[in-house]
Write a protein that holds these residues in place. Structure first.
Motif, PDB file in Angstrom:
ATOM      1  N   SER A  13       0.832  -1.206   0.000  1.00 41.01           N
ATOM      2  CA  SER A  13       0.000   0.000   0.000  1.00 41.01           C
ATOM      3  C   SER A  13       0.867   1.257   0.000  1.00 41.01           C
ATOM      4  O   SER A  13       0.428   2.323  -0.414  1.00 41.01           O
ATOM      5  CB  SER A  13      -0.920   0.001   1.216  1.00 41.01           C
ATOM      6  N   ASP A  15       3.317   1.970  -1.871  1.00 41.74           N
ATOM      7  CA  ASP A  15       3.981   2.299  -3.131  1.00 41.74           C
ATOM      8  C   ASP A  15       3.281   3.366  -3.960  1.00 41.74           C
ATOM      9  O   ASP A  15       3.942   4.098  -4.711  1.00 41.74           O
ATOM     10  CB  ASP A  15       4.138   1.026  -3.983  1.00 41.74           C
ATOM     11  N   ALA A  16       1.954   3.433  -3.870  1.00 38.87           N
ATOM     12  CA  ALA A  16       1.219   4.317  -4.775  1.00 38.87           C
ATOM     13  C   ALA A  16       1.713   5.757  -4.663  1.00 38.87           C
ATOM     14  O   ALA A  16       1.946   6.423  -5.676  1.00 38.87           O
ATOM     15  CB  ALA A  16      -0.269   4.228  -4.482  1.00 38.87           C
ATOM     16  N   LEU A  18       4.644   6.774  -3.145  1.00 42.64           N
ATOM     17  CA  LEU A  18       6.096   6.880  -3.318  1.00 42.64           C
ATOM     18  C   LEU A  18       6.477   6.874  -4.801  1.00 42.64           C
ATOM     19  O   LEU A  18       7.411   7.549  -5.213  1.00 42.64           O
ATOM     20  CB  LEU A  18       6.805   5.737  -2.584  1.00 42.64           C
ATOM     21  N   LEU A  19       5.752   6.103  -5.610  1.00 42.74           N
ATOM     22  CA  LEU A  19       6.082   6.018  -7.034  1.00 42.74           C
ATOM     23  C   LEU A  19       5.682   7.272  -7.798  1.00 42.74           C
ATOM     24  O   LEU A  19       6.213   7.548  -8.872  1.00 42.74           O
ATOM     25  CB  LEU A  19       5.375   4.802  -7.656  1.00 42.74           C
TER      26      LEU A  19
ATOM     27  N   GLN B  91       6.491   2.538 -13.493  1.00 47.29           N
ATOM     28  CA  GLN B  91       6.027   2.690 -12.114  1.00 47.29           C
ATOM     29  C   GLN B  91       5.229   1.455 -11.675  1.00 47.29           C
ATOM     30  O   GLN B  91       5.415   0.937 -10.570  1.00 47.29           O
ATOM     31  CB  GLN B  91       5.144   3.935 -11.984  1.00 47.29           C
ATOM     32  N   ARG B  95       5.975  -1.473  -8.597  1.00 42.51           N
ATOM     33  CA  ARG B  95       5.069  -1.934  -7.539  1.00 42.51           C
ATOM     34  C   ARG B  95       4.929  -3.456  -7.614  1.00 42.51           C
ATOM     35  O   ARG B  95       4.988  -4.153  -6.597  1.00 42.51           O
ATOM     36  CB  ARG B  95       3.697  -1.259  -7.714  1.00 42.51           C
ATOM     37  N   LEU B 100      10.907  -1.064  -4.766  1.00 46.58           N
ATOM     38  CA  LEU B 100      11.182   0.035  -3.832  1.00 46.58           C
ATOM     39  C   LEU B 100      10.849  -0.407  -2.416  1.00 46.58           C
ATOM     40  O   LEU B 100       9.977  -1.246  -2.214  1.00 46.58           O
ATOM     41  CB  LEU B 100      10.362   1.285  -4.184  1.00 46.58           C
ATOM     42  N   THR B 106      13.890   6.053  -5.308  1.00 47.45           N
ATOM     43  CA  THR B 106      12.978   5.639  -6.372  1.00 47.45           C
ATOM     44  C   THR B 106      12.795   6.683  -7.479  1.00 47.45           C
ATOM     45  O   THR B 106      12.856   6.320  -8.662  1.00 47.45           O
ATOM     46  CB  THR B 106      11.619   5.251  -5.753  1.00 47.45           C
ATOM     47  N   LEU B 110      13.592   5.830 -11.313  1.00 51.13           N
ATOM     48  CA  LEU B 110      12.556   5.886 -12.354  1.00 51.13           C
ATOM     49  C   LEU B 110      12.991   6.795 -13.506  1.00 51.13           C
ATOM     50  O   LEU B 110      12.794   6.450 -14.680  1.00 51.13           O
ATOM     51  CB  LEU B 110      11.234   6.396 -11.758  1.00 51.13           C
TER      52      LEU B 110
END
Lengths: 783, 161
Positions: A13, A15-16, A18-19, B91, B95, B100, B106, B110
């Motif tokens: 959860s 990652d959304a 952070l990415l 991305q 995930r 990451l 990150t 990326l």
């Protein structure tokens, strides 16, 4: 029924955000009217301060304040930072003052702070702070520090021996006297820093309306920070909120409370404006705690067949100038050393030496990589001397699975004897060797050598004490939206705590994982907490999550049974809905139940009913848990340059039951990378006067993507009976045996030349020097 | 300290600001424009956390003055996701493959890989390792990042086919 989350490769959860670049790390926080801080630090390893002239800096452009220790409030003017781990009587370790008080003891120690409109202006003005130093002799080598004529690291101490810690059991003298063989070696080992990619950072702000002091810090332990800050500011902890928002890696050095974490809030209070400080990487090398050198001598007594009869050794531990995490390392080294092996008699003594270097704190693995290195190198020595295969000599000495629980008469930090409750050490080693194709290695090596290549293989076993107390807590509350709000004192620096806890709670309570929102690292969300260290959070916070989730499920079942007028046994809960199995299967969503649980004004609750659907559970482990594993490294060495390439890396890993294999494998892989750095690269060097020599990433080398292979990881899941989840913790294990396995593999690759290595890191220069000394280059073909 | 006018686009949005000459591009993006997705890990050009694209080429934003970006087009991590907020293939692969942990390196990973995958449609694992050889990650041990980059390359190729 919902899908079971425990054991699944659940995507994180975290990652959304952070990415998408929507993380909120401390330096990302911007508050109106915020000021910026820059610390003036000691350029000397040891000096008396005769005066600090701040007049020019105070007059510089944009400067709001320049503070030395006398300018700080109350107790901060005189008291050292409170320690979180009490020291035994006679232990001469200490914490820092919030700013230097008349004496500096290492390069980088904070002396004064400049607060200005921008960070650049603060740094500009800091150049105008004139400190009058009377430079004293310093000592940076722990062995030299223990000499009778060594300069004292602290002027008020007569010597630099801060502690002497002895451990052991059995008749060591007799074991050695009667042994067929005795071998001894000396080791130098070094860890360096944690080197999280995010440096330390603090923002502090007192809200005038509420009187609440909020401190955001890039820390592993916000609840400990809140407690210490309350003590230093003589302020109720209920008026301090400590938040560790997104934290960019921890690895140990972000566990202790730092001077900057006191000074920035103090400055915000004095100035009535928010203040931010973000450490730069250069400062991080100078002032973030590290592990320093260890110097070991170790002797092993074995019978004709290589079975261990006794083990005895000594270690000099470099504690630096300050030790904010107490004197935990000698005990960790002593209990880790015998590892997974039967050791009938054992004696180990540690001399803790002060040096004029930055503070020490346990780094990922907490001294265990060094203990495992010493033990595994000794077993390789036994194997070579007795012409026994290295895997076989280990097999002969491993504790059998049937011997569990296995108690060793050594007392650990939790004041309990070491007891391995779970684990199958021979099986872990077997699985790692099988995946490394160990049995075929001799052929591979012979073929490589025929082609002029030097390849080698190394094995290392370890047992790690994990899950240390005292406790961690989790609160679970069903909101009127039907979402489930979770809070914990556990803190996340990348381990995926939010996801892991959500998996446990989704199963326990009966809801969808995406309906769970987990807040970590915020003292405003849960009253009691400890934080991240000792591979403890899946064990302790995970168990608390299970307890809290089950308690809320019981509340849901009771409420639904009353609403439907059926027996509780008739209620099932899944995907955020409680329903009755019989009749026309009436159902209520969590949202409806949450509203129902608050009752109506004027109405009476049923006997025993409590308002809301919520529960706070704290789990306190009875004693430490133990994870274990085996690492097998295959390397190639370029004998001419000393360059080492890790060709293959196999892990047999037992951290008990696995909540999320994806996350556990990520922890192991990342730990191995850290271990590769410790084996081959990472070396924080000082000269003999205590001047740091490696203060950039061009000097202090971290492993890159071309240095770290993708490990092949086999899980062995022996359930841990000490907690309801059966887990044993996975945060550090990857780092622990890696240096031992890799250095063993290098030695094996170069075995035709008879070189031996008893050091970490093992750098190309050292490999070439050893080969030269062994006359290897006369035998190697010219280039 | 001398001030300079700078005009540039970031993620397609035009910005005009007056800034000190000494402000580096990373600090400009983070503290002047409030785009905090670009991270600063070392300020000496080794760690790669601050990597952004300037006119499509990867750049260490800590080693470039903001005034040098005058007239240029900058892309940061905030510019990767689709307009509807959906993750781009790289991305999404991060995930899916646990590329990451703490997330600090990150954005730089990326951006470096965005440039790399544009020019290398069918990369090998070894080529990916070389490509991110200038980006430090302390958490993951790189395995998930490499798996993610390879998966993203396959996905991009499939989508484009």
């Amino acid at each position: 029924m919902g899908t079971r989350q425990f054991g699944a490769r659940v995507r994180r959860s975290e990652d959304a955000d952070l990415l998408r670049g929507r993380g909120r790390y401390v330096d990302d926080i911007h508050l109106p009217s915020m000021l910026h801080a820059y610390f003036v630090r000691s350029p000397h390893a040891h000096a008396l301060m005769k005066g600090v002239d701040m007049a020019a800096a105070r007059a510089a452009q944009g400067v709001a304040a320049v503070l030395a220790i006398e300018d700080l409030p109350g107790a901060m003017r005189s008291a050292r930072i409170p320690t979180v781990i009490a020291l035994d009587d006679g232990v001469a370790l200490r914490t820092q003052h919030c700013l230097a008080r008349g004496e500096v003891n290492h390069v980088g120690q904070p002396v004064a702070v400049v607060i200005a409109r921008t960070a650049a202006l603060a740094e500009d003005a800091a150049a105008h702070v004139a400190v009058d130093y009377d430079v004293l002799a310093a000592v940076s080598d722990a062995r030299a520090a223990l000499a009778h004529d060594a300069p004292p690291v602290h002027c008020d101490l007569s010597g630099n021996l801060a502690a002497l810690v002895a451990n052991g059991y059995g008749d060591v003298e007799a074991a050695f006297a009667g042994a067929a063989h005795v071998f001894s070696d000396a080791f130098w080992m070094h860890r360096g820093g944690g080197m999280a990619m995010e440096t330390r950072a603090v923002v502090a702000h007192e809200d005038g309306a509420s009187g609440m002091l909020t401190v955001w810090s890039s820390t592993q332990t916000p609840h400990l920070g809140q407690r210490i800050l309350a003590e230093l500011l003589a302020r109720g902890s209920d008026t301090i909120r400590a938040i560790a928002p997104h934290v960019g890696g921890g690895f140990g050095p972000k566990a202790p409370f730092y001077p900057e974490e006191a000074v920035i809030p103090a400055a915000a209070l004095l100035l009535g404006q928010p203040v931010k400080w973000t450490e730069d990487r250069h400062e991080h090398f100078l002032s973030a705690a590290q592990e320093h050198d260890q110097y070991w001598t170790l002797a092993i007594a074995v019978d004709q067949s290589g079975r261990i009869l006794g083990l005895r050794g000594e270690m000099i531990l470099d504690a630096g100038a300050f030790a904010p995490w107490g004197n935990v390392m000698p005990n960790i080294a002593a209990v880790t050393l015998p590892g997974p092996y039967v050791v009938p008699a054992y004696g180990f003594a540690v001399k803790v030496a002060l040096t004029n270097k930055v503070a020490t704190v346990p780094v990922r693995g907490a001294g265990r990589p060094q203990a495992v290195f010493a033990m595994e190198r000794m077993l390789d020595r036994v194997a070579r001397e007795l012409s026994i295969d290295r895997a076989e000599v280990r097999r002969r000495n491993l504790i059998a699975a049937e011997a569990m629980p296995y108690t060793r008469p050594l007392v650990f930090r939790d004041a309990k004897p070491i007891t391995y409750q779970s684990g199958d050490f021979p099986r872990a080693m077997h699985m790692a060797l099988a995946s490394a194709r160990y049995d075929g290695f001799k052929d591979r090596q012979a073929r490589a050598r025929a082609g002029g290549r030097h390849i080698g293989i190394g094995i290392a076993n370890y047992v790690e004490a994990t899950g240390l107390g005292p406790f961690e807590g989790v609160s679970v509350r069903v909101l009127n939206t039907g979402k489930v709000a979770v809070a914990t004192g556990a803190a996340d620096q990348g381990q995926g705590v939010r996801t892991t806890l959500a998996q446990v709670i989704a199963d326990a309570i009966g809801c969808r994982i995406e309906d769970i929102e987990v807040r970590v690292g915020d003292t405003g969300a849960i009253a009691q907490g400890v934080g991240a260290f000792a591979s403890r959070q899946a064990i302790i916070a995970g168990s608390a999550a299970l307890m809290a989730g089950e308690a809320v499920r019981r509340q849901i079942v009771a409420l639904a049974a009353r609403a439907f007028a059926v027996e509780e046994a008739e209620i099932e809960v899944a995907d955020g809905v409680a329903s009755a199995r019989g009749g026309n299967r009436p159902a209520l969503s969590f949202a409806a139940l949450a509203r129902l649980a608050q009752g109506e004004p004027g109405a009476a609750f049923a006997a025993g009913q409590m308002p809301g659907l919520e529960h706070v559970a704290y789990f306190a482990p009875a004693q430490a848990s133990f994870c274990n594993g085996t690492h097998v490294a295959e390397v190639e060495v370029d004998a001419l340059t000393g360059a080492v390439r890790v060709l293959d890396y196999c892990v047999g890993h037992d951290s008990g039951r696995v909540i999320n294999p994806m996350i556990v494998e990520g922890q192991v892989q990342g730990g191995v990378a850290h271990g590769i750095g410790n084996a081959l690269l990472e070396w924080m060097r000082y000269d003999e006067t205590g001047q740091p020599l490696t203060t950039t990433f061009a000097d202090y080398l971290l492993p890159t993507a071309t240095d770290v292979p993708t490990c092949r990881i086999a899980h062995i899941e022996t359930p841990n009976p000490l907690n309801p989840l059966g887990v044993t913790g996975a945060g550090e294990g990857g780092a622990i045996p890696a240096p031992a396995a890799i250095v063993a593999a290098i030695e094996d690759a170069l075995s035709p030349y008879g070189v031996r290595f008893c050091e970490m890191p093992l750098t190309p220069e050292r490999i070439v020097a050893a080969l030269r000394e062994a006359g290897a280059y006369a035998r190697l073909a010219p280039i | 300290m001398s001030e300079h006018a700078v005009t540039l686009t970031v993620n397609g949005v035009a910005h005009a600001r007056t800034i000190e000459g000494r402000v580096n591009l990373a600090d400009f993006l983070r503290h002047t424009l409030g785009l905090t997705g670009t991270h600063v890990g070392c300020e000496h050009g080794v760690c790669g956390a601050c990597t952004v694209l300037v006119d499509g080429r990867s750049v260490r934003a800590c080693l470039m003055f903001a005034v040098q970006a005058d007239g240029r087009a900058v892309t940061t991590v905030e510019g990767l996701a689709a307009a509807d907020g959906g993750l781009d293939p790289l991305q999404a692969a991060f995930r899916e493959h646990h590329g990451l942990q703490c997330g600090f390196c990150t954005p730089g990973m990326l951006m470096t890989l965005t440039e790399f995958l544009r020019e290398n449609k069918t990369p090998s694992a070894a080529q990916v390792r070389e490509a991110i050889g200038g980006n430090l990650c302390r958490c993951t041990g790189y395995a998930g990042i490499i798996a993610a980059a390879l998966a993203a390359a396959r996905r991009i190729a499939a989508d484009g086919a």
